[in-house]
Design a protein around this motif. Structure first.
Motif, short mmCIF file in Angstrom:
data_model
loop_
_atom_site.label_atom_id
_atom_site.label_comp_id
_atom_site.label_asym_id
_atom_site.label_seq_id
_atom_site.Cartn_x
_atom_site.Cartn_y
_atom_site.Cartn_z
N GLN A 17 1.11 8.65 51.84
CA GLN A 17 0.67 9.33 53.07
C GLN A 17 1.68 10.41 53.46
OE1 GLN A 17 -0.84 6.44 56.07
NE2 GLN A 17 -0.49 4.89 54.51
N ALA A 18 1.55 11.58 52.83
CA ALA A 18 2.56 12.64 52.93
C ALA A 18 2.85 13.08 54.37
CB ALA A 18 2.12 13.85 52.10
N ASP A 19 1.79 13.36 55.15
CA ASP A 19 2.01 13.84 56.52
C ASP A 19 2.79 12.83 57.35
OD1 ASP A 19 0.71 16.15 55.91
OD2 ASP A 19 -1.22 15.55 56.78
N GLU A 20 2.40 11.57 57.24
CA GLU A 20 3.07 10.52 58.01
C GLU A 20 4.50 10.31 57.52
OE1 GLU A 20 1.45 7.00 59.65
OE2 GLU A 20 -0.51 7.42 58.80
N ILE A 21 4.70 10.45 56.22
CA ILE A 21 6.05 10.27 55.67
C ILE A 21 7.00 11.29 56.28
CG2 ILE A 21 7.48 10.43 53.59
CD1 ILE A 21 5.02 9.40 52.03
N GLU A 22 6.61 12.55 56.24
CA GLU A 22 7.48 13.61 56.78
C GLU A 22 7.74 13.40 58.27
OE1 GLU A 22 7.89 18.49 56.90
OE2 GLU A 22 6.20 17.53 55.87
N GLN A 23 6.69 13.08 59.00
CA GLN A 23 6.82 12.87 60.45
C GLN A 23 7.80 11.72 60.75
OE1 GLN A 23 3.18 11.65 62.33
NE2 GLN A 23 4.15 11.22 64.28
N HIS A 24 7.63 10.61 60.05
CA HIS A 24 8.48 9.45 60.33
C HIS A 24 9.90 9.63 59.80
CE1 HIS A 24 4.60 7.54 61.30
NE2 HIS A 24 5.33 6.72 62.02
N CYS A 25 10.07 10.36 58.71
CA CYS A 25 11.42 10.67 58.23
C CYS A 25 12.19 11.47 59.29
CB CYS A 25 11.37 11.47 56.93
SG CYS A 25 11.04 10.49 55.46
N ASN A 26 11.54 12.48 59.84
CA ASN A 26 12.19 13.30 60.86
C ASN A 26 12.48 12.50 62.13
OD1 ASN A 26 12.36 15.74 59.40
ND2 ASN A 26 10.21 16.19 59.82
N MET A 27 11.56 11.59 62.48
CA MET A 27 11.78 10.73 63.65
C MET A 27 13.01 9.84 63.43
SD MET A 27 7.83 9.62 64.49
CE MET A 27 8.31 8.29 65.61
N LEU A 28 13.14 9.29 62.22
CA LEU A 28 14.27 8.42 61.93
C LEU A 28 15.58 9.21 61.94
CD1 LEU A 28 15.59 5.78 61.20
CD2 LEU A 28 14.81 6.07 58.84
N LEU A 29 15.55 10.41 61.40
CA LEU A 29 16.77 11.23 61.37
C LEU A 29 17.22 11.65 62.77
CD1 LEU A 29 16.09 13.39 58.19
CD2 LEU A 29 17.87 11.64 58.49
N GLU A 30 16.29 11.71 63.70
CA GLU A 30 16.66 11.99 65.09
C GLU A 30 17.46 10.83 65.67
OE1 GLU A 30 13.29 12.94 67.47
OE2 GLU A 30 12.79 14.75 66.35
N LYS A 31 17.15 9.61 65.24
CA LYS A 31 17.85 8.42 65.73
C LYS A 31 19.12 8.14 64.92
CE LYS A 31 14.73 7.05 68.80
NZ LYS A 31 15.03 6.93 70.25
N ASP A 32 19.07 8.48 63.64
CA ASP A 32 20.19 8.17 62.74
C ASP A 32 20.32 9.31 61.74
OD1 ASP A 32 22.04 7.13 61.00
OD2 ASP A 32 20.76 5.53 60.23
N ASN A 33 21.14 10.31 62.11
CA ASN A 33 21.20 11.54 61.30
C ASN A 33 21.94 11.38 59.98
OD1 ASN A 33 23.80 11.38 62.29
ND2 ASN A 33 23.95 13.54 62.85
N LEU A 34 22.39 10.15 59.68
CA LEU A 34 23.03 9.89 58.39
C LEU A 34 22.19 8.94 57.53
CD1 LEU A 34 26.69 9.33 59.64
CD2 LEU A 34 25.86 11.32 58.41
N ASN A 35 20.96 8.72 57.94
CA ASN A 35 20.15 7.71 57.24
C ASN A 35 19.79 8.14 55.82
OD1 ASN A 35 17.36 6.26 56.60
ND2 ASN A 35 18.50 5.03 58.06
N GLU A 36 20.29 7.39 54.87
CA GLU A 36 20.10 7.74 53.46
C GLU A 36 18.63 7.64 53.04
OE1 GLU A 36 22.58 5.06 51.32
OE2 GLU A 36 24.34 5.49 52.54
N THR A 37 17.95 6.60 53.50
CA THR A 37 16.55 6.40 53.12
C THR A 37 15.68 7.57 53.57
OG1 THR A 37 16.79 3.99 53.25
CG2 THR A 37 14.55 4.89 53.36
N ALA A 38 15.89 8.02 54.81
CA ALA A 38 15.07 9.12 55.34
C ALA A 38 15.29 10.40 54.53
CB ALA A 38 15.42 9.36 56.81
N TYR A 39 16.54 10.72 54.23
CA TYR A 39 16.82 11.91 53.42
C TYR A 39 16.21 11.79 52.03
CZ TYR A 39 20.10 14.10 56.69
OH TYR A 39 20.67 14.73 57.77
#
Length: 206
Positions: free
Chosen positions: A143-165
């Motif tokens: 689910q590409a659109d949701e993946i990008e959206q949720h990755c960016n949401m996670l990076l807002e909370k944890d800007n060093l998150n390896e999984t999101a990057y």
């Protein structure tokens, strides 16, 4: 919870006599505050009600079992537990999304007693771990659109998150957005350098 355990948590450095007085004063203050809020929330009818939400008996403090309570933390835990006990990826993702929506900010923000810090760290870690699990599920289902959206949401909370990057850069590369993938990779390097003075873990670089 027993009175002794509560005293150990809230008044560990206080003499037994003073701690006992503080305990009973606190219980009285909490009862008054809850009764005031109940009247404010439910209107005139509450004026006639003497509902006691907190009961102290047998040296134990507990919530009145005749009342109904809602706790966002309890709901969060329940949804996470349900997600662990379902085999369906779709249902698991739905439950995780519902849990993540409950997290509006850090638990007990603004309070710095050790027990508050412990609770805050516990639920922050649960939130991050649940987000990472959701990203991996979304990746599995493509689910590409949701993946990008949720990755960016996670990076807002944890800007060093390896999984999101990792998930976001891989998604960009797979969908042909190589320039965006390179830009996100360079952003990751800059953030790690600025925050930690080092590069991301070797496995992420690879």
């Amino acid at each position: 919870m027993s009175k002794d355990k509560i005293i150990d948590i809230f008044y560990p450095e206080t003499s037994l006599e003073n701690a006992d007085n503080l305990f009973h004063q606190s219980v009285s203050n909490i009862r008054t505050a809850l009764k005031t809020k109940s009247k404010t929330a439910t209107g005139a009818k509450a004026e006639k009600s003497d509902t006691v939400f907190i009961i102290y008996e047998g040296k134990t403090l507990k919530l009145n079992p005749d009342c109904t309570y809602y706790s966002d933390i309890a709901e969060f835990d329940s949804l996470i537990e349900q997600s662990l006990n379902t085999e369906s990826s779709t249902e698991k993702a739905r439950l995780l999304k519902s849990a993540l929506m409950l997290y509006k900010g850090e638990a007990l923000e603004g309070y710095y007693e050790p027990w508050c810090e412990s609770l805050r760290n516990e639920y922050h870690n649960k939130y991050i771990k649940s987000f990472e699990q959701l990203l991996n599920l979304l990746t599995e289902t493509g689910q590409a659109d949701e993946i990008e959206q949720h990755c960016n949401m996670l990076l807002e909370k944890d800007n060093l998150n390896e999984t999101a990057y990792r998930v976001l850069i891989e998604l960009m590369a797979k969908t042909g957005s190589t320039v965006s993938a390179e830009n996100k990779y360079q952003q990751m390097l800059r953030v790690y350098e600025a925050e930690l003075g080092e590069k991301p873990p070797a496995v992420i670089i690879e």
